[in-house]
Design an enzyme around this catalytic site. Sequence first.
Site, mmCIF file in Angstrom:
data_model
loop_
_atom_site.group_PDB
_atom_site.id
_atom_site.type_symbol
_atom_site.label_atom_id
_atom_site.label_comp_id
_atom_site.label_asym_id
_atom_site.label_seq_id
_atom_site.Cartn_x
_atom_site.Cartn_y
_atom_site.Cartn_z
ATOM 1 N N ASN A 7 0.737 -1.245 -0.105
ATOM 2 C CA ASN A 7 0.049 -0.116 -0.022
ATOM 3 C C ASN A 7 1.019 1.122 -0.047
ATOM 4 O OD1 ASN A 7 -1.723 2.209 0.626
ATOM 5 N ND2 ASN A 7 -2.691 1.153 2.230
ATOM 6 N N ARG A 91 -2.576 -1.972 -3.474
ATOM 7 C CA ARG A 91 -3.871 -1.101 -3.258
ATOM 8 C C ARG A 91 -3.855 -0.143 -4.070
ATOM 9 N NH1 ARG A 91 -4.969 3.086 1.372
ATOM 10 N NH2 ARG A 91 -7.139 3.356 0.867
ATOM 11 N N HIS A 180 -12.758 2.992 0.722
ATOM 12 C CA HIS A 180 -13.047 1.922 1.744
ATOM 13 C C HIS A 180 -13.802 0.716 0.893
ATOM 14 C CE1 HIS A 180 -13.062 5.229 4.950
ATOM 15 N NE2 HIS A 180 -11.868 4.872 4.709
ATOM 16 N N ARG A 239 -11.666 15.292 8.605
ATOM 17 C CA ARG A 239 -12.460 15.829 7.496
ATOM 18 C C ARG A 239 -13.823 16.076 7.845
ATOM 19 N NH1 ARG A 239 -11.143 10.359 4.096
ATOM 20 N NH2 ARG A 239 -9.473 9.876 5.616
ATOM 21 N N GLU A 382 -8.273 -5.483 5.096
ATOM 22 C CA GLU A 382 -8.152 -4.903 3.502
ATOM 23 C C GLU A 382 -6.992 -5.692 3.020
ATOM 24 O OE1 GLU A 382 -8.673 -1.194 5.320
ATOM 25 O OE2 GLU A 382 -9.368 -0.429 3.462
#
Length: 396
Positions: A7, A91, A180, A239, A382
Amino acid sequence: MKILVLNCGSSSLKYQLIDMEDESVMAKGLVDRIGIPDSLLSHKPTGKDKYEVKADIENHDVAIKMVFDALVDKDHGVIGDLSEIGGVGHRYVNGGALFPQSIITDEAVIKDMETTFAMAPLHNPAHVMGMRACQKLMPGTPMVTVFDTSFHLTMPPKAYTYGIESDVAEKYKIRRYGAHGTSHRYVSKRAYELLGNENAKIVTCHLGNGSSVTAVDAGKCIDTSMGFTPLAGVLMGTRCGDIDASAVTYLIDNGVVKAEDMANYLNKKCGLLGVSGVSSDLREVENAAAEGNELAQKAIDMLYYGVEKYIGAYMVAMGGLDAIVFTAGIGENSIAARKAILESLSFLGVKVDEEANNCRGEERCITAPDSKIKAFLIPTNEELAIARDTLELITK
Ligand code: AMP
């Protein structure tokens, strides 16, 4: 077969080496501050001590070479030779509409990916840098790319289209992509197994530093809370989540935040951090709220309320709801968050099993047997999802 999952971020790189025989993690680690002075490789082989190397790591090629060296190191390594790695799974944050599923990654695919850089300018080019480094350092080892956006590409146009001019949206590829997706796919798949009903209507709540809520109907995503970028949806660590675009232009027009700084402001200075003034970390915000900090309490209330509203909306979108899944840092660990969100649905016959809910990070059903809608805590993984896709595609 052993699969390496990478990743790659703009200045960091996370990795896991997974033995697919039993899906166990052989080693995992992180290279931080790539291209910035004082870079650090932190390597953790399973069953052995953590190993750290401080050095100036100028680019992803050097970072990946250091990871490879660590994996085969005679003291800290877990394999004898790189040829033991049967495939690399990458990823990819935003593949746009171009990549509806995971894909074997060769030169032609990488060229297509280069057309998606603008959709995640911090992430996508870095992912490709990781692929290029692997091409150089282990030519011949197959690579697969798994896109965070793929799972959401089944959304119908009415869910992914914004109310702007169609030709502008088309030209600039502006639409809801979500994020996601690998996590929502992984936990919803597990929920279908637990429910024993492949037609179930499920809302998956990935609540962490970044949070998103997704409606999954009979295995397909039909809507999700994140949008064109991962800024939209519920309140997050830093965020803002959903905001009226006019508030954004108002801030610019009044000189509060410059247009060129706005993305950074909304992504890094808002959310739990901005509202509470305490922290982006929910644990610290919870502690402050317990000590009577009203802004901290308001931030927590906003987070819960946002998730509750999305669950309600998606229940209507799907015409029913069989199960809710909680995952990621907050979803897996905040007993209070799960309890509050589920209790807001008590009018629908949702009944929390307080004892079952009193846990962190363990897969389980957290509602009472007579609850009208079930809820599950399902830890996400993941990396494993990426490794499984990689194995499947390269052995096909
Ligand atoms: P993630 O991005 O998935 O790693 O999630 C990070 C978020 O999970 C942070 O806001 C943490 O505060 C939150 N988190 C982790 N552990 C707990 C906990 N025990 N209680 C509440 N929040 C937690």
